[in-house]
Motif scaffolding. Structure first.
Motif, PDB file in Angstrom:
ATOM      1  N   GLN A 181       0.852  -1.198   0.000  1.00 57.17           N
ATOM      2  CA  GLN A 181       0.000   0.000   0.000  1.00 57.17           C
ATOM      3  C   GLN A 181       0.881   1.239   0.000  1.00 57.17           C
ATOM      4  O   GLN A 181       1.810   1.359   0.808  1.00 57.17           O
ATOM      5  CB  GLN A 181      -0.928   0.003   1.223  1.00 57.17           C
ATOM      6  CG  GLN A 181      -1.842   1.228   1.258  1.00 57.17           C
ATOM      7  CD  GLN A 181      -2.891   1.126   2.342  1.00 57.17           C
ATOM      8  OE1 GLN A 181      -3.808   0.325   2.243  1.00 57.17           O
ATOM      9  NE2 GLN A 181      -2.742   1.910   3.388  1.00 57.17           N
ATOM     10  N   LEU A 182       0.598   2.153  -0.931  1.00 58.07           N
ATOM     11  CA  LEU A 182       1.330   3.413  -1.053  1.00 58.07           C
ATOM     12  C   LEU A 182       0.398   4.554  -0.665  1.00 58.07           C
ATOM     13  O   LEU A 182      -0.737   4.627  -1.135  1.00 58.07           O
ATOM     14  CB  LEU A 182       1.818   3.597  -2.498  1.00 58.07           C
ATOM     15  CG  LEU A 182       2.486   4.931  -2.831  1.00 58.07           C
ATOM     16  CD1 LEU A 182       3.805   5.088  -2.088  1.00 58.07           C
ATOM     17  CD2 LEU A 182       2.715   5.051  -4.350  1.00 58.07           C
ATOM     18  N   SER A 183       0.883   5.435   0.206  1.00 59.91           N
ATOM     19  CA  SER A 183       0.112   6.624   0.595  1.00 59.91           C
ATOM     20  C   SER A 183       0.973   7.861   0.382  1.00 59.91           C
ATOM     21  O   SER A 183       2.202   7.793   0.362  1.00 59.91           O
ATOM     22  CB  SER A 183      -0.350   6.516   2.050  1.00 59.91           C
ATOM     23  OG  SER A 183       0.769   6.380   2.914  1.00 59.91           O
ATOM     24  N   TRP A 184       0.310   9.020   0.200  1.00 64.25           N
ATOM     25  CA  TRP A 184       1.010  10.270  -0.066  1.00 64.25           C
ATOM     26  C   TRP A 184       0.153  11.457   0.376  1.00 64.25           C
ATOM     27  O   TRP A 184      -1.041  11.313   0.681  1.00 64.25           O
ATOM     28  CB  TRP A 184       1.352  10.399  -1.551  1.00 64.25           C
ATOM     29  CG  TRP A 184       0.125  10.415  -2.448  1.00 64.25           C
ATOM     30  CD1 TRP A 184      -0.587  11.483  -2.829  1.00 64.25           C
ATOM     31  CD2 TRP A 184      -0.518   9.261  -3.006  1.00 64.25           C
ATOM     32  NE1 TRP A 184      -1.653  11.111  -3.608  1.00 64.25           N
ATOM     33  CE2 TRP A 184      -1.633   9.742  -3.747  1.00 64.25           C
ATOM     34  CE3 TRP A 184      -0.266   7.888  -2.943  1.00 64.25           C
ATOM     35  CZ2 TRP A 184      -2.484   8.889  -4.420  1.00 64.25           C
ATOM     36  CZ3 TRP A 184      -1.120   7.054  -3.626  1.00 64.25           C
ATOM     37  CH2 TRP A 184      -2.217   7.553  -4.354  1.00 64.25           C
ATOM     38  N   THR A 185       0.774  12.620   0.379  1.00 61.30           N
ATOM     39  CA  THR A 185       0.072  13.865   0.691  1.00 61.30           C
ATOM     40  C   THR A 185       0.051  14.721  -0.565  1.00 61.30           C
ATOM     41  O   THR A 185       1.107  14.977  -1.161  1.00 61.30           O
ATOM     42  CB  THR A 185       0.778  14.627   1.820  1.00 61.30           C
ATOM     43  OG1 THR A 185       0.841  13.792   2.978  1.00 61.30           O
ATOM     44  CG2 THR A 185       0.037  15.922   2.149  1.00 61.30           C
ATOM     45  N   PRO A 186      -1.155  15.169  -1.035  1.00 60.19           N
ATOM     46  CA  PRO A 186      -1.217  15.970  -2.268  1.00 60.19           C
ATOM     47  C   PRO A 186      -0.572  17.342  -2.080  1.00 60.19           C
ATOM     48  O   PRO A 186      -0.599  17.927  -0.971  1.00 60.19           O
ATOM     49  CB  PRO A 186      -2.718  16.097  -2.535  1.00 60.19           C
ATOM     50  CG  PRO A 186      -3.363  15.044  -1.689  1.00 60.19           C
ATOM     51  CD  PRO A 186      -2.486  14.850  -0.499  1.00 60.19           C
ATOM     52  N   GLY A 187      -0.013  17.881  -3.167  1.00 58.51           N
ATOM     53  CA  GLY A 187       0.465  19.253  -3.168  1.00 58.51           C
ATOM     54  C   GLY A 187      -0.679  20.213  -3.483  1.00 58.51           C
ATOM     55  O   GLY A 187      -1.822  19.812  -3.699  1.00 58.51           O
ATOM     56  N   ASP A 188      -0.371  21.501  -3.539  1.00 59.07           N
ATOM     57  CA  ASP A 188      -1.392  22.508  -3.839  1.00 59.07           C
ATOM     58  C   ASP A 188      -1.922  22.317  -5.255  1.00 59.07           C
ATOM     59  O   ASP A 188      -1.158  22.056  -6.193  1.00 59.07           O
ATOM     60  CB  ASP A 188      -0.780  23.904  -3.684  1.00 59.07           C
ATOM     61  CG  ASP A 188      -1.847  24.990  -3.674  1.00 59.07           C
ATOM     62  OD1 ASP A 188      -2.439  25.210  -4.749  1.00 59.07           O
ATOM     63  OD2 ASP A 188      -2.102  25.577  -2.619  1.00 59.07           O
ATOM     64  N   ASP A 189      -3.291  22.451  -5.434  1.00 64.73           N
ATOM     65  CA  ASP A 189      -3.861  22.228  -6.776  1.00 64.73           C
ATOM     66  C   ASP A 189      -3.810  23.457  -7.659  1.00 64.73           C
ATOM     67  O   ASP A 189      -4.192  23.406  -8.822  1.00 64.73           O
ATOM     68  CB  ASP A 189      -5.299  21.739  -6.658  1.00 64.73           C
ATOM     69  CG  ASP A 189      -6.214  22.766  -6.000  1.00 64.73           C
ATOM     70  OD1 ASP A 189      -5.762  23.912  -5.746  1.00 64.73           O
ATOM     71  OD2 ASP A 189      -7.376  22.428  -5.737  1.00 64.73           O
ATOM     72  N   ASN A 190      -3.364  24.627  -7.106  1.00 65.50           N
ATOM     73  CA  ASN A 190      -3.195  25.867  -7.893  1.00 65.50           C
ATOM     74  C   ASN A 190      -4.479  26.236  -8.641  1.00 65.50           C
ATOM     75  O   ASN A 190      -4.483  26.506  -9.840  1.00 65.50           O
ATOM     76  CB  ASN A 190      -2.027  25.735  -8.875  1.00 65.50           C
ATOM     77  CG  ASN A 190      -0.691  25.688  -8.153  1.00 65.50           C
ATOM     78  OD1 ASN A 190      -0.501  26.346  -7.120  1.00 65.50           O
ATOM     79  ND2 ASN A 190       0.237  24.883  -8.660  1.00 65.50           N
ATOM     80  N   ASN A 191      -5.578  26.260  -7.872  1.00 62.16           N
ATOM     81  CA  ASN A 191      -6.882  26.763  -8.336  1.00 62.16           C
ATOM     82  C   ASN A 191      -7.543  25.887  -9.413  1.00 62.16           C
ATOM     83  O   ASN A 191      -8.471  26.318 -10.084  1.00 62.16           O
ATOM     84  CB  ASN A 191      -6.768  28.194  -8.857  1.00 62.16           C
ATOM     85  CG  ASN A 191      -6.299  29.143  -7.784  1.00 62.16           C
ATOM     86  OD1 ASN A 191      -6.863  29.167  -6.688  1.00 62.16           O
ATOM     87  ND2 ASN A 191      -5.245  29.895  -8.074  1.00 62.16           N
ATOM     88  N   SER A 192      -7.047  24.674  -9.627  1.00 62.14           N
ATOM     89  CA  SER A 192      -7.703  23.746 -10.555  1.00 62.14           C
ATOM     90  C   SER A 192      -7.728  22.378  -9.888  1.00 62.14           C
ATOM     91  O   SER A 192      -6.669  21.822  -9.583  1.00 62.14           O
ATOM     92  CB  SER A 192      -6.945  23.670 -11.881  1.00 62.14           C
ATOM     93  OG  SER A 192      -7.577  22.767 -12.763  1.00 62.14           O
TER      94      SER A 192
END
Length: 1195
Positions: free
Chosen positions: A645-656
Motif C-alpha cells: 500500500q502506497l500513501s502520499w500527501t497531495p500538493g497545492d492544486d493551484n486553483n484547478s
C-alpha cells in the motif's frame, strides 16, 4: 435437357445492335415459387416442411403434439405409422389430426397416460405425384425420479486431507443438471481447491477447518418437468491439526495413468482431471501430438475441465493433463477417439424436368464408420417399388433418362451407421409449362444517378426459360459499358446514368412459348448540400446562424432536419429554423457542440456538420491557474509478497482541482533510472493498493494532474524488494528456421529482467520432428535468444517449444510452434517447358511444376532466363545479356514481354526456394515473327535543280524483319502553306538514293518516307525541299552584294542565241549608255575632279558598265566599308561580299558547262557568298528601290 444452376453472375458488354442480354439458367434443384397464381394449376409432389425432432422427449403433464407439415399440389393427405405398423387414429378417441395438416394431437390432459403413447412414429404425406415421409420420431416422456432414501454418516477427517462427496443422482430423462447448495439455497463456493466434477461429485483437493458444515446438499434439476430433487444433507467435520503434512499431487479422477474417451463429431468434447494434494495442485493441459485448436478450446472449472467445441476427426489423439504443486507433478493421458454419425456431403435436391429430359439425384454422406446408403421411392424401398424404365440406381446416385410424366415421384435417401441416420426427401417432378414472368408488369424503379440499378424479372417455366433483355419499346440497342445479368433474371446496371432512363423489356422463352414484361427506370439527380454550415466561435449571449442550402432533383421533395451532437435539437424557443438556416439566439455554454444538417429524400440523404464553440463575452481578471504541485511524504505500508500500500500527501492544486494521480515505479535491480507507468487513481484518493511482480526492487513516485496539466514527479519512495518466484510466462516470437541445410536455428524473444521473476533465468529448449515418432529432445541454455540444432535432415518440419525457468522453478508449459530445418538448393529442374509465341514482342511459357519433395525448401516461385541470339557482328563479345523474369508462388506459366521482332531467343526455367535457384531446364529455342520497322535513320535532299530533287537515306536502325520496299509520298506546298495533291511512290528495298524528276521549278515540296516489311508499314520520316527558279528569270541578277542569299543551280542550256536574251542585253546596254551620258554631263558641270578619280575613290556597283563583247558585267570594287544593301535586294546572311568573288563571268553562271556545284545544288562562282536562309515560299520582295531590283522586277 436437364435444368442446372447457372453461374452467379454473367457480365455482358453493351454496344451490339440490338444488344440482347441473354441468360441461360440451368438448374438442378429448382424450387417451385410459392406464388398463389402460379400454384393454382401447377402440380407438385409433397415436401415435408416441418416435423418433430428425432428424439422427442415430452412433458407427461401436457398434451402430446407430434408435428408433421407438408406442402404440395394437390394438397397432400397424411397417414402415420407407430412402431412400424399403421396407426389408425380414428380408433383412438384421444388422438386427433390437425385440419389441413398431418400434426397429431394426443389429449392426455383429461385422461390417459403419456407412457401409453411411447414409441416410434413416422408421418407420410401423399398426393397423386408421390409420397414424402418424415424421420422416425422417437416419443418418450420425461422422467424425474426421487433419490433413494439412504442414511448418510457424518464425515470426520483431519485438516489437509482430500475428500470426495458423492452425488449419484437418480437416472432421469433427460439427465438432470447437478449443483451443490446449503440449507439456505445458497450455492457452495468453489475454487481451485473445491470443485464439482462432471459426474456431479464434489471434490476437495485438501480440506480446511472452514469446510466444516452439516448441510452439503446435492440438487438435481430436471428442466423438462421444471422440478428439483435433493439428496440428504451430508455432514463434514474437519479436525484441526497442528501441522498438515504436505504431499505431491495424485488424481481423484480419472484413475490410473491413462484412460479412453469417445465423442461424436460436432459435439463438445469434455475432458476432466481433478487432483488432490497439499498445497493445492494446478492443472495444465497439452495435446501430445499437436497443438490445441485455437478459438475452439475452453477451460472450465478452474482449468480442471478442457472443452473443445465442434469436435471433428482431426481432434482425435492423446491429451495429457498435468497436476503440479511445489512437491511434484503427475500426468494422466486420455486417448480421444472421435466417431461421427452420418452427415451430408451432398443431400439430394428436388428435380423439375420436362418430358424427355435427363437428370440425376445424388445422395452422398460421410461418417465414422462409413454410412450405408439406401433408397426408397414414395416411402417404399426401391428394391420392391414398381419398376420405372427411366430410372437407374448406381450406389449413391439415381440416373434418370428420357423421363415421362409418370416418372414423377418422391425419393428418400437414408444414410445410416451405428451412431445415427440421415433421411432426405427429394422429388422428381416432370412438368411441361410455358414461361411465366412473376414480376408485376410496368413496375417503376427510381435510382439516384451514378448508383447501381436492379431491374427484376422473376420467372418460371419447364423447360427452364432463357431470359433476354431489351431497352425501348421496339428493342432498341443499348450503347453503354457493362451490364450484369443475375441468375434470377435480374438486370443490374452498375452505374446508372441519366441516359439509362427508359423502358426495359424482359422476355422469357422456352420451347412451349414466350412471355414478356415491361419495367420502367427513372434516374434522379443526387441530393447535394451546396452551402454547408461552417465552424463558428460565438461569445456567450450572442446569436449564431448556420447555413445549409440543398440542391436536389426537381421531382423529389427533400426534408431537412438539424441535429446537435447526433441527437435532436433541444426543445428551446431560442432555436429557430427557416428555409436554409438554423439560428440560435442568446447562446449559452450548453449550446457548444456539433450541429449537423441532414437532407433526406425518398432515395438518398446527405449531411454536413459544423462545430460551435462558445466563449466568455469579455475576459475578466481570473486567478492564476497552473499545474498542481508535486505530492510529498510517500509511505509504503502493509507489505505482502505481491502487493503493498502506497500513501502520499497531495500538493497545492493551484486553483484547478486535481482529477487524478499517476503512480510510476522504478526497478532499480533491472532497469535503474527508467520509470514505468503502474497505476492511476482518482484525484480524491491519497492511498493505493499496488499489485507487484516477484523479484523486483521497487521505488515509487506520484504525479498529480488537473485540467491544466501534470505536476512534476514527487520524490521517490523507499525501495521494496519482492520475493522471487518461478516465471509466469514463456518467451515469445519462437521460431525455427535453418541457416544451413543440416541445422535448425531456434530463436525467441527473451524475457526481460522484470519478467524473470527470480535469479538464474534460463530456457529449456525442446524439439522433435513433427512427422516422426521421436521423443522430445531438450537442452537448458543460459539467458540467450538462440540455439542451433546441428545434423538435421534438410527442410523437415519440427515441433518446437521454449520454456523459461529460474532458480525457483519452471514457467507454465509453453505453446508448441512449428518450424523447419534449413533449406537446400532445389534438385530438379522444371520439365516439359513449352513456348508459345503470341506476337512479335510477346511469348507465353508453360512448364510442369517441380515435385514438392525435390524443392527442399519453401517454394518462392519460378524464374525464367531468356536471351537473344547475338548477330554475327556481335558474336565476338563474351558477355551475353540475359534477362530474368520471376513468377511468384506455384504458377506454371508466364508471359515474356518486350521481345524484339524477327529475333532468335533461347530460354530456360528454374525453380527458386529460400536458398536459391535449382538447376536450369533444357534450353528452349523460339523465334519471334517479323514486325513493322522503325523509321529510316536519316533522309536528306541533295542536288536540287529546276525540275528534280535527289533523296538519300539510311535504312531503319531496327528493320524488325526483311524490308520489302520503301514508300515515298510527297506533295507541293504553295505560298499560303496549303498542301497540293499527294503522290505515292514505291521504291525497292535495296535502294538508298532516288531522284525525282519533272517537278515544278521554284516549288517547295514536303516528303513522307517509310519502310515496309511483310508485317506492315513502319514509322515515317518527313523532310521539305525547294526546286530552283527558272534561269530566264535570273537574267537580271545583280552582282553578289545585291544577289540572292541562296545560290541556285541552272539548267545547262545555251541562251546566247535566244532572241529574248539578245533584246534584253540591248536594252541593258542602252540604259547604261544613258546613265554614262548623264554622269558625263554632271561631271562637266562640277568641274572639280575627273570622273575617273571619283570612280576610283568611290565605285557604285549599281552603275558599273557591262562589257559589250561577252555580255558580262564589268569588274567592280567596293572601296568603302561594305555599305548596306537597299531594302528589297537579296544579300548574303552576313551582309558582306568579298571582292575576289566578283571575277567570274555571267557565262560561267549561265552557259558554262564545267560549273562546279555545292552539295545543295548551288554553283560556286560569282554568287558564292554566304547563303541566306531560304525564303519560306521562294518569292522575292516586291519592292525595287535600286536600278537592279527595278530591272529584276521588270523582267
Amino acid at each position: 435437357m436437364q435444368l442446372k444452376i447457372m453461374p452467379k453472375k454473367k457480365r455482358l458488354s453493351a454496344g451490339r445492335v440490338p444488344l440482347i442480354l441473354f441468360l441461360c439458367q440451368m438448374i438442378s434443384a429448382l424450387e417451385v415459387p410459392l406464388d398463389p397464381k402460379l400454384l393454382e394449376d401447377l402440380l407438385q409432389p409433397p415436401t415435408i416442411t416441418q416435423q418433430s425432432p428425432k428424439d422427442y422427449i415430452i412433458d407427461p403433464r401436457e398434451n402430446i403434439v407430434i408435428q408433421c407439415e407438408a406442402k404440395g399440389k394437390p394438397p397432400p393427405s397424411f397417414s402415420w405409422t407407430r412402431n412400424g405398423t399403421h396407426f389408425d387414429i380414428d380408433k383412438d378417441p384421444l388422438v386427433t389430426m390437425k385440419p389441413g395438416s398431418g400434426t397429431l394431437i394426443i389429449n392426455i390432459m383429461s385422461e390417459g397416460k403419456a407412457e401409453t403413447y411411447e414409441g416410434v412414429y413416422q408421418c407420410t404425406a401423399r398426393n397423386e405425384r408421390g409420397a414424402a415421409i418424415s424421420n422416425n420420431i422417437v416419443v418418450r416422456p420425461s422422467r424425474s425420479p426421487l433419490w433413494t432414501k439412504e442414511k448418510l454418516e457424518p464425515i470426520i477427517l483431519r485438516n489437509g486431507q482430500s475428500l470426495v462427496l458423492p452425488c449419484r443422482p437418480p437416472v432421469g430423462l433427460p439427465p438432470p443438471i447437478i449443483f451443490w447448495m446449503d440449507n439456505s439455497f445458497q450455492r457452495l463456493p468453489q475454487s481451485e481447491r473445491v470443485s464439482q466434477g462432471l459426474n456431479g461429485d464434489l471434490y476437495f483437493s485438501n480440506v480446511l477447518p472452514e469446510d466444516t458444515r452439516e448441510d452439503y446438499i446435492c440438487y438435481a434439476r430436471f428442466n423438462h418437468t421444471q422440478t428439483i430433487q435433493q439428496k440428504q444433507p451430508i455432514s463434514v467435520k474437519v479436525i484441526s491439526a497442528k501441522s498438515s503434512r504436505e504431499r505431491p499431487p495424485t488424481f481423484l479422477t480419472p484413475e490410473g495413468n491413462a484412460s479412453n474417451k469417445e465423442e461424436l463429431r460436432g459435439n463438445v468434447l469434455s475432458l476432466e482431471c481433478i487432483a488432490e494434494g497439499l498445497p493445492t495442485p494446478i492443472i495444465y493441459w497439452i495435446k501430445e501430438d499437436g497443438i490445441l485448436p485455437i478459438n475452439r478450446t475452453f477451460y472450465k472449472n478452474f482449468k480442471k475441465t478442457l472443452q473443445i467445441i465442434h469436435v471433428s476427426e482431426a481432434d482425435s489423439g492423446n491429451y495429457q493433463c498435468i497436476a503440479k504443486n511445489a512437491l511434484g507433478a503427475i500426468h494422466h493421458t486420455i486417448s480421444v477417439t472421435v466417431k461421427a454419425a452420418p452427415y451430408w456431403i451432398m443431400a439430394p435436391q428436388n428435380l423439375v424436368l420436362s418430358p424427355g429430359e435427363d437428370g440425376t439425384l445424388i445422395c452422398r454422406a460421410n461418417g465414422k464408420p462409413k454410412p450405408r446408403i439406401s433408397w426408397l421411392t414414395n416411402g417404399v424401398p426401391v428394391e420392391i417399388a414398381p419398376d420405372d424404365p427411366s430410372r437407374k440406381i448406381d450406389g449413391d446416385t439415381i440416373i434418370f433418362s428420357n423421363v415421362q410424366e409418370r416418372s414423377s415421384a418422391v425419393y428418400q435417401c437414408n444414410a445410416s451407421n451405428e451412431y445415427g441416420y440421415l433421411l432426405a426427401n427429394a422429388f422428381v417432378n416432370v412438368l411441361a409449362e410455358p414461361p411465366r414472368i412473376l414480376t408485376p408488369t410496368h413496375t417503376l424503379y427510381q435510382v439516384i444517378a451514378n448508383r447501381p440499378a436492379l431491374l427484376d424479372c422473376a420467372f418460371f417455366g419447364s423447360p427452364l426459360p432463357t431470359i433476354e433483355w431489351f431497352k425501348g419499346a421496339k428493342g432498341s440497342a443499348l450503347h453503354e459499358d457493362i451490364y450484369v445479368l443475375h441468375e434470377n433474371g435480374t438486370l443490374e446496371i452498375p452505374v446508372a446514368q441519366k441516359d439509362s432512363t427508359g423502358t426495359y423489356t424482359c422476355v422469357a422463352r422456352n420451347k412451349l412459348g414466350m412471355a414478356k414484361n415491361e419495367v420502367h427506370l427513372e434516374i434522379k439527380d443526387p441530393t447535394r448540400i451546396i452551402k454547408q454550415p461552417e465552424y463558428a466561435v460565438v461569445q456567450r449571449g450572442n446569436t449564431v446562424s448556420f447555413e445549409c442550402e440543398v440542391k436536389h432533383d426537381h421531382t423529389l421533395i427533400p426534408t431537412v432536419i438539424w441535429l446537435k451532437d447526433n441527437s435532436e435539437l433541444p426543445s428551446d424557443e431560442r432555436f429557430t429554423i427557416d428555409k436554409d438556416h438554423l439560428v440560435i439566439a442568446d447562446v449559452s455554454d450548453d449550446d457548444s457542440g456539433t450541429y449537423t444538417c441532414v437532407a433526406n429524400t425518398t432515395l438518398d440523404n446527405v449531411s454536413a456538420s459544423a462545430v460551435l464553440s462558445v466563449v466568455a463575452p469579455t475576459p475578466t481578471p481570473a486567478p492564476v491557474y497552473d499545474v498542481p504541485n508535486p505530492p510529498f511524504d510517500l509511505e509504503l505500508t502493509n507489505p505482502l509478497d505481491k502487493s503493498v500500500q502506497l500513501s502520499w500527501t497531495p500538493g497545492d492544486d493551484n486553483n484547478s482541482p486535481i482529477t487524478k494521480f499517476i503512480i510510476e515505479y522504478e526497478d532499480t535491480m533491472h532497469e535503474a533510472g527508467l520509470w514505468h507507468h503502474h497505476a492511476e487513481v482518482s484525484g480524491t484518493q491519497t492511498t493505493a493498493q499496488l499489485k507487484l511482480s516477484p523479484y523486483v526492487n521497487y521505488s515509487f513516485r506520484v504525479m498529480a494532474e488537473n485540467s491544466i496539466g501534470r505536476s512534476l514527479p514527487s520524490e521517490a519512495s523507499e525501495q521494496y524488494l519482492t520475493k522471487a518466484a518461478e516465471p509466469d510466462k514463456n518467451p515469445t516470437a519462437v521460431e525455427g528456421l535453418g541457416s544451413e541445410p543440416d541445422n535448425l536455428v531456434i530463436t525467441w524473444k527473451p524475457l526481460n529482467g522484470f519478467e524473470s521473476n527470480g535469479p538464474g533465468l534460463q530456457y529449456k529448449v525442446s524439439w522433435r520432428q513433427k512427422d516422426g515418432d521421436d521423443e522430445w529432445t531438450s537442452v537448458v541454455v543460459a539467458n540467450v535468444s538462440k540455439y542451433i540444432v546441428s545434423g538435421t535432415p534438410t527442410f523437415v518440419p519440427y515441433l518446437i517449444k521454449v520454456q523459461a525457468l529460474n532458480d525457483v522453478g519452471f514457467a507454465p508449459e509453453p505453446a508448441v510452434v512449428m518450424g523447419h530445418s534449413g533449406e537446400d538448393l532445389p534438385m530438379v529442374a522444371p520439365g516439359n517447358v513449352r513456348v508459345t509465341v503470341v506476337n512479335s514482342t510477346l511469348a507465353e511459357v508453360h512448364w510442369d511444376p517441380v515435385p514438392l519433395k525435390s524443392i527442399r525448401g519453401h517454394l518462392q516461385g519460378y524464374r525464367i532466363y531468356y536471351w537473344k541470339a547475338q548477330s554475327p557482328s556481335k558474336r565476338n563479345r563474351r558477355h551475353i545479356e540475359k534477362k530474368i523474369l520471376t513468377f511468384q508462388g506455384s504458377k506454371t506459366h508466364g508471359m515474356l514481354p518486350g521481345l524484339e521482332p524477327f529475333s532468335h531467343y533461347t530460354l530456360n526455367v528454374r525453380v527458386v526456394n529460400g536458398k536459391g535457384e535449382g538447376p536450369a531446364s533444357a534450353d528452349q529455342v523460339f523465334n519471334t515473327p517479323e514486325g513493322v520497322p522503325s523509321a529510316p535513320s536519316s533522309l536528306k535532299i541533295v542536288n536540287p535543280t529546276l525540275d528534280s530533287l535527289t533523296l538519300e537515306w539510311d535504312p531503319p536502325s531496327h528493320p524488325n524483319g526483311i524490308l520489302t520496299e520503301y514508300t515515298l509520298k510527297y506533295q507541293p506546298i504553295n505560298s499560303t502553306h496549303e498542301l497540293g495533291p499527294l503522290v505515292d511512290l514505291k521504291i525497292p528495298a535495296n535502294k538508298t538514293r532516288w531522284t525525282l524528276k519533272n517537278l515544278n521549278f521554284s516549288t517547295r515540296y514536303k516528303f513522307y518516307f517509310y519502310a515496309q516489311t511483310s508485317a506492315g508499314s513502319g514509322s515515317q520520316i518527313t523532310e521539305e525541299a525547294v526546286t530552283t527558279v527558272d534561269e530566264g528569270k535570273m537574267a537580271g541578277i545583280p552582282p553578289p552584294d545585291v544577289g540572292a542569299g541562296k545560290a541556285m543551280a541552272s539548267r545547262q542550256v545555251d541562251i546566247a542565241t535566244q532572241g529574248w536574251f539578245i533584246g534584253l542585253m540591248c536594252a541593258v546596254a542602252l540604259l547604261i549608255l544613258i546613265l554614262l551620258i548623264v554622269c558625263f554631263i554632271r561631271r562637266n558641270k562640277g568641274g572639280k575632279y575627273p570622273v575617273k578619280e571619283k570612280e576610283d575613290a568611290r565605285a557604285d556597283p549599281e552603275i558599273q558598265p557591262m562589257k559589250e563583247d561577252d555580255g558580262t558585267f564589268g569588274e567592280y570594287s567596293d572601296a568603302e566599308d561594305h555599305k548596306p544593301l537597299k531594302k528589297g535586294s537579296r544579300t548574303p546572311s552576313d551582309r558582306t561580299v568579298k571582292k575576289e568573288d566578283s571575277d567570274d563571268s555571267l557565262v560561267d553562271y549561265g552557259e558554262g558547262v564545267n560549273g562546279q556545284f555545292n552539295e545543295d545544288g548551288s554553283f560556286i562562282g560569282q554568287y558564292s557568298g554566304k547563303k541566306e536562309k531560304e525564303p519560306a515560299e521562294g518569292n522575292e520582295s516586291s519592292e525595287a528601290p535600286s536600278p537592279v531590283n527595278a530591272m529584276n522586277s521588270f523582267v
